[in-house]
Scaffold this active site. Sequence first.
Site, PDB file in Angstrom:
ATOM      1  CE1 TYR A   1      28.150  49.132 -50.148  1.00 57.00           C
ATOM      2  CE2 TYR A   1      30.429  49.205 -50.848  1.00 57.00           C
ATOM      3  CZ  TYR A   1      29.169  49.761 -50.813  1.00 57.00           C
ATOM      4  OH  TYR A   1      28.934  50.961 -51.447  1.00 57.00           O
TER       5      TYR A   1
ATOM      6  CG  HIS B   1      27.956  54.710 -47.139  1.00 54.95           C
ATOM      7  ND1 HIS B   1      28.163  53.361 -46.940  1.00 54.95           N
ATOM      8  CD2 HIS B   1      27.325  54.804 -48.334  1.00 54.95           C
ATOM      9  CE1 HIS B   1      27.682  52.675 -47.961  1.00 54.95           C
ATOM     10  NE2 HIS B   1      27.148  53.536 -48.812  1.00 54.95           N
TER      11      HIS B   1
END
Length: 312
Positions: free
Chosen positions: A49, A126
Amino acid sequence: MSSSVKPVGLGFGLLGTTNTAPIPDAQAERMMAAAWELGIRRFDTAPLYGGGLSEERLGRLLRGLPRDEYALSTKVGRYRDYAAAVTNPKDNPGDWRDYSRDATLRSVEASLERLGVDRLDIAFVHDCDTHIGAALKGALPALAELKSQGLVGAIGCGSNVAATHLALLRAAEPDVLMVAGRFTLLDQSAADELFPLCLSRGVEVELAAPFNSGILATGPDDATTRFDYQAPDEATRARVRAIQSVCAAQGIPLKRAALHYSAAHPAVTRLVLGLTDPAGLQSNLADLAAPLPATLWPALAELGIPAPTGES
């Protein structure tokens, strides 16, 4: 029909979003203050992010808060350059993946530095959907090492693909899974095999993205709404319109039904919501606390949506 209110966590992807201007610091501070005041103590981020921007900014928000009173997670394996522009959140040009042991250890070290903490409560692999072998060989054993050293409290996987979680759960021993968008009014792909296995193995499930990127909160006719990060097609809009119509006939807002549905499965231990303004957060918590009519799930079953509790 009421449901027990499950805990809520917040995801801080918006602190690193770079396809639009990231929210200003003052706004982020108000959001965090409201979340803390409302009793939320579970926070999630990732180096993806904003290429570390979310972690960096979340670290500033956490300063001064008692470390033993909140649970913090980040992720490993999927990366982008710092503050890089985002044109495709699902597969952005320039993003890269590395699930090797060395990259995982470096990633956690860098995340701890950006976050300004000395340990993580949870570390997730992830989006290893097409890299399951690499994650099993590199990232997960590396995280297990860090867990044995006390730098990480629990380990697991964060993914939008139920089959990824299932494959890792069958081959390894994760503590917790962050299942994004795969048990919602629009998608129940986690229900048949994954959730029963989680229950039998005692693996916690954090259910993220209960609105499937927004459409189950905004409804189908908002011009800016998204379904799984993209503009929804007409078939998806029509499906949500039908769900919304059933909810309206039951006297229930679509958003409330969506939140309760994702929270109701016995395998789900927590909902993880996206960062929103204080009023939006209060609204979501109020929806979760509000009762539902006993007729709602049977009415939705007429659309082919199974009861979220697993009961027929």
